[in-house]
Design an enzyme around this catalytic site. Structure first.
Site, PDB file in Angstrom:
ATOM      1  N   LYS A 171       0.843  -1.193   0.000  1.00  0.00           N
ATOM      2  CA  LYS A 171       0.000   0.000   0.000  1.00  0.00           C
ATOM      3  C   LYS A 171       0.886   1.254   0.000  1.00  0.00           C
ATOM      4  O   LYS A 171       0.712   2.145  -0.810  1.00  0.00           O
ATOM      5  CB  LYS A 171      -0.881  -0.051   1.248  1.00  0.00           C
ATOM      6  CG  LYS A 171      -1.875   1.061   1.391  1.00  0.00           C
ATOM      7  CD  LYS A 171      -2.834   0.727   2.538  1.00  0.00           C
ATOM      8  CE  LYS A 171      -3.626   1.917   2.984  1.00  0.00           C
ATOM      9  NZ  LYS A 171      -4.570   1.577   4.060  1.00  0.00           N
ATOM     10  N   LYS A 215       7.898  -0.898  12.824  1.00  0.00           N
ATOM     11  CA  LYS A 215       8.533  -0.377  11.611  1.00  0.00           C
ATOM     12  C   LYS A 215       9.565   0.700  11.986  1.00  0.00           C
ATOM     13  O   LYS A 215      10.664   0.735  11.456  1.00  0.00           O
ATOM     14  CB  LYS A 215       7.488   0.198  10.648  1.00  0.00           C
ATOM     15  CG  LYS A 215       6.578  -0.865  10.004  1.00  0.00           C
ATOM     16  CD  LYS A 215       5.622  -0.283   8.950  1.00  0.00           C
ATOM     17  CE  LYS A 215       4.684  -1.335   8.376  1.00  0.00           C
ATOM     18  NZ  LYS A 215       3.787  -0.873   7.320  1.00  0.00           N
ATOM     19  N   GLU A 261      10.639  -4.490   4.569  1.00  0.00           N
ATOM     20  CA  GLU A 261      10.773  -5.887   4.146  1.00  0.00           C
ATOM     21  C   GLU A 261      10.434  -6.042   2.663  1.00  0.00           C
ATOM     22  O   GLU A 261      11.168  -6.666   1.893  1.00  0.00           O
ATOM     23  CB  GLU A 261       9.827  -6.797   4.951  1.00  0.00           C
ATOM     24  CG  GLU A 261      10.146  -6.919   6.429  1.00  0.00           C
ATOM     25  CD  GLU A 261       9.404  -5.898   7.269  1.00  0.00           C
ATOM     26  OE1 GLU A 261       9.122  -4.769   6.786  1.00  0.00           O
ATOM     27  OE2 GLU A 261       9.093  -6.223   8.433  1.00  0.00           O
ATOM     28  N   GLY A 294      -4.969  -2.643   5.476  1.00  0.00           N
ATOM     29  CA  GLY A 294      -4.193  -3.773   4.940  1.00  0.00           C
ATOM     30  C   GLY A 294      -4.855  -5.118   5.195  1.00  0.00           C
ATOM     31  O   GLY A 294      -5.003  -5.944   4.288  1.00  0.00           O
ATOM     32  N   ARG A 295      -5.288  -5.339   6.425  1.00  0.00           N
ATOM     33  CA  ARG A 295      -5.852  -6.659   6.774  1.00  0.00           C
ATOM     34  C   ARG A 295      -7.269  -6.856   6.249  1.00  0.00           C
ATOM     35  O   ARG A 295      -7.846  -7.917   6.424  1.00  0.00           O
ATOM     36  CB  ARG A 295      -5.779  -6.869   8.287  1.00  0.00           C
ATOM     37  CG  ARG A 295      -6.458  -5.797   9.105  1.00  0.00           C
ATOM     38  CD  ARG A 295      -6.051  -5.894  10.573  1.00  0.00           C
ATOM     39  NE  ARG A 295      -6.587  -4.815  11.383  1.00  0.00           N
ATOM     40  CZ  ARG A 295      -6.036  -3.617  11.516  1.00  0.00           C
ATOM     41  NH1 ARG A 295      -4.945  -3.317  10.854  1.00  0.00           N
ATOM     42  NH2 ARG A 295      -6.571  -2.701  12.310  1.00  0.00           N
ATOM     43  N   GLU A 306      -4.797  -7.837  15.162  1.00  0.00           N
ATOM     44  CA  GLU A 306      -4.328  -6.486  14.849  1.00  0.00           C
ATOM     45  C   GLU A 306      -5.496  -5.510  15.018  1.00  0.00           C
ATOM     46  O   GLU A 306      -5.308  -4.362  15.378  1.00  0.00           O
ATOM     47  CB  GLU A 306      -3.777  -6.430  13.422  1.00  0.00           C
ATOM     48  CG  GLU A 306      -2.822  -5.272  13.194  1.00  0.00           C
ATOM     49  CD  GLU A 306      -2.061  -5.400  11.890  1.00  0.00           C
ATOM     50  OE1 GLU A 306      -0.961  -5.973  11.910  1.00  0.00           O
ATOM     51  OE2 GLU A 306      -2.557  -4.939  10.861  1.00  0.00           O
ATOM     52  N   HIS A 319      -4.434 -34.541  16.872  1.00  0.00           N
ATOM     53  CA  HIS A 319      -3.303 -35.366  17.298  1.00  0.00           C
ATOM     54  C   HIS A 319      -2.214 -34.524  17.947  1.00  0.00           C
ATOM     55  O   HIS A 319      -1.090 -34.984  18.120  1.00  0.00           O
ATOM     56  CB  HIS A 319      -2.750 -36.144  16.103  1.00  0.00           C
ATOM     57  CG  HIS A 319      -3.785 -37.050  15.515  1.00  0.00           C
ATOM     58  ND1 HIS A 319      -3.896 -38.383  15.878  1.00  0.00           N
ATOM     59  CD2 HIS A 319      -4.803 -36.805  14.651  1.00  0.00           C
ATOM     60  CE1 HIS A 319      -4.925 -38.915  15.219  1.00  0.00           C
ATOM     61  NE2 HIS A 319      -5.485 -37.981  14.482  1.00  0.00           N
TER      62      HIS A 319
HETATM   63  C1  G6Q Z   1      -2.522  -4.234   8.111  1.00  0.00           C
HETATM   64  C2  G6Q Z   1      -1.286  -3.601   8.566  1.00  0.00           C
HETATM   65  C3  G6Q Z   1      -0.013  -4.228   8.037  1.00  0.00           C
HETATM   66  C4  G6Q Z   1       0.319  -3.864   6.594  1.00  0.00           C
HETATM   67  C5  G6Q Z   1       1.755  -4.277   6.313  1.00  0.00           C
HETATM   68  C6  G6Q Z   1       2.183  -3.998   4.889  1.00  0.00           C
HETATM   69  O1  G6Q Z   1      -3.643  -3.902   8.429  1.00  0.00           O
HETATM   70  O2  G6Q Z   1      -1.337  -2.238   8.352  1.00  0.00           O
HETATM   71  O3  G6Q Z   1      -0.022  -5.617   8.167  1.00  0.00           O
HETATM   72  O4  G6Q Z   1      -0.561  -4.480   5.713  1.00  0.00           O
HETATM   73  O5  G6Q Z   1       2.609  -3.618   7.207  1.00  0.00           O
HETATM   74  O6  G6Q Z   1       2.071  -2.642   4.566  1.00  0.00           O
HETATM   75  P1  G6Q Z   1       2.213  -2.157   3.084  1.00  0.00           P
HETATM   76  O7  G6Q Z   1       1.121  -2.742   2.261  1.00  0.00           O
HETATM   77  O8  G6Q Z   1       2.161  -0.650   3.126  1.00  0.00           O
HETATM   78  O9  G6Q Z   1       3.554  -2.641   2.587  1.00  0.00           O
END
Ligand code: G6Q
Length: 539
Positions: A205, A503, A211, A266-267, A352, A383
């Site tokens: 996003k 971050k 990463e 994001g989630r 989250e 199991h």
């Molecule tokens: C989700 C969070 C987090 C995010 C990641 C990746 O709700 O905000 O998990 O999706 O940190 O972020 P970017 O899409 O900006 O790389």
């Protein structure tokens, strides 16, 4: 306000004290219709919640709490595009991602639905070209491998959907998901791939996540080491992002950038452009079915009365166990191998969102909020950790998810699988008494060990078949469970300051690890010593 100051909460507390000793065995014995009465069905999902430690009075009191918390009003505010993510000043409109063409959802005076469908159309057209082989790599070879580079919300949904809907995917495309900044993840993801046949989706996003950008840069170098020509980047890299400037800087043609908006968390984004890998696997028609599953559950949640409302019922039951019984976790147990990543996906969605310690107004809560969600597919979990659920000292409410039809009917397998779901839920609820053990001639010293107390609650979700539609409805079900919990607890389910902290902290330490000369360390003595030891150790 703190919800535990509401009279409805106090009434539930009193009711909890009065009923906490009741056993499911007795509740079932007293009501021959319980197993069919305490059920609800919508959007192709049959929910049996009869094996919960509740009575009709519990439900009445929970619904009263939901009404006092204005669950209906808050739901309307979310669907209506109000800025309910108050700490970031944003609307929360993942529901607009599956709004039908022609619908109107307004944010800041603008209808966002046309843009949503423009992106879906672009994703569909791109997917058609890749799936048909018309889109070729730099050397003219068709794409065989698709690697999604992303993390958190830009990874977990796509990974889960890729596994869950593998049965419906175009099998000559090979999908991989690169998320961890650990170089091992990168090396193992690309080791047997041919750059000339590999397409990378850089899914971020912000397009600044450390990463993802580190992995994307390594992927670019890996690709260029073979393809040599920087113009090849445009054929082998596409982006999913809201940040056009950074996408261009990376060398990706913005014609191959699929956008989304700040009102998609994001989630909550697997049905936005973040689902590009899912679109590539499924094609646009099946992706549309996934979206209709989401949409059908949205409509159900928005309109159904509380007593028939699946997300509201399940959300309220989890509040009942979390805030009144003090249960700390919820186990999600899908009896379908394709759903093996579903619990991992739900961990982010639930934890989250509702891992929060202050109310929307900023007051510290004085009750339990978000539960720890976890789980594994059945029957494997039986199991390993089910022992603790059956006979341990902790109360762990379980959600069993099962399907009437198998996508891979093989001999007796599906009946055996389903027999296990029903048997586990039954055993958890009813247990086995000492008398039953003795009747079975269990030697007296072993009776306490072979006795199962029962009274361990569970929901059973029974669905016809795992389809794109069913997956969409299941994900939306949990999205709205999370929303319901957040409304009752009066917390902000849509920000994630803890993630932002992580971050920021790591980027401060990176230069201290990489500098040639010994850095001037100003952390606590433990962190200073660890950094010093690592610097010496990595030489
Ligand atoms: C989700 C969070 C987090 C995010 C990641 C990746 O709700 O905000 O998990 O999706 O940190 O972020 P970017 O899409 O900006 O790389």
């Amino acid at each position: 306000m703190l919800p535990n100051t509401r009279p409805e909460w106090a009434a539930l507390q009193k009711h909890y004290e009065a009923t906490k000793g009741a056993h499911l065995r007795d509740l079932f014995a007293a009501d021959s219709a319980r197993g069919t009465r305490l059920t609800a069905e919508a959007v192709g999902i049959y929910l049996d919640y009869s094996k919960n430690r509740i009575t009709d009075e519990t439900l009445k009191l929970l619904f009263a709490l939901a009404e006092a918390s204005d669950l209906k009003g808050r739901t309307a505010a979310m669907f209506g595009g109000e800025k309910i993510n108050i700490t970031e000043g944003r609307a929360v409109l993942h529901t607009a991602l599956r709004a039908p063409r022609g619908a109107t959802v307004t944010v800041d005076g603008k209808n966002v639905v046309p843009e949503v469908h423009a992106v879906l159309d672009a994703m569909g057209a791109f997917a058609d070209r890749v799936r048909s082989g018309e889109w070729t790599g730099h050397t003219g070879k068709p794409i065989k491998n698709v690697v999604n580079i992303g993390i958190g919300g830009s990874d977990l949904g796509p990974v889960m959907a890729n596994e869950a809907l593998r049965n419906y995917a175009q099998r000559n495309l090979n999908f991989r998901f690169l998320s961890n900044v650990d170089g091992t993840d990168f090396a193992e993801t690309v080791r047997d791939l041919d750059p000339a046949e590999t397409l990378f989706i850089v899914c971020s996003k912000t397009f600044t996540t450390q990463e993802t950008m580190t992995n994307a840069e390594s992927a670019r170098q890996w690709s260029l080491a073979t393809l040599k020509d920087t113009s090849s980047v445009a054929k082998h890299f596409v982006a999913v992002s809201t940040n056009a400037a950074e996408v261009t800087k990376f060398g990706i043609d913005t014609a191959n950038m699929f956008g989304f908006w700040d009102w998609v968390g994001g989630r909550y984004s697997m049905d936005s452009a973040v689902g590009l890998s899912t679109m590539l696997a499924l094609g646009s028609e099946q992706f549309a079915e996934l979206l209709s599953g989401f949409r059908a559950m949205d409509e159900h949640f928005r309109t159904a009365p509380l007593a028939q409302n699946l997300p509201a019922i399940m959300g309220l039951l989890s509040v009942w166990y979390g805030s009144f019984y003090g249960a700390e976790t919820v186990a999600v147990l899908p009896y379908d191998q394709y759903l093996k990543r579903f619990p991992a996906y739900l961990q982010q969605l639930t934890m989250e969102s509702n891992g929060k310690r202050v109310t929307l107004g900023g007051d510290a809560v004085t009750y339990q909020t978000g539960s720890v969600y976890w789980g594994e597919p059945g029957t494997n979990g039986q199991h390993s950790f089910y022992q603790l659920i059956h006979q341990g000292t902790k109360l762990i409410p379980c959600d069993f998810i099962a399907f009437c039809k198998s996508l891979n009917p093989v001999g007796r397998h599906h009946d055996l699988l389903m027999a296990n779901v029903f048997a586990q839920a039954e055993a958890l609820a009813f247990g086995k008494t000492a008398e039953q053990c003795r009747a079975e001639k269990v030697p007296e010293p072993l009776v306490p060990h072979k006795t199962f107390p029962g009274n361990r609650p569970s929901n059973v979700l029974l669905v016809d078949k795992l389809t794109p539609f069913a997956l969409g409805s299941l994900v939306a079900l949990y999205e709205h469970i999370v929303f319901t919990q957040g409304v009752i607890w009066n917390i902000g389910s849509f920000d994630q300051w803890g993630v932002e902290l992580g971050k920021a902290l790591a980027s401060k330490i990176v230069p201290e690890l990489e500098s040639a000369s010994a850095p001037d360390l100003k952390h606590d003595t433990s962190t200073n010593a660890l950094i010093t030891r690592y610097r010496a150790g990595k030489k």
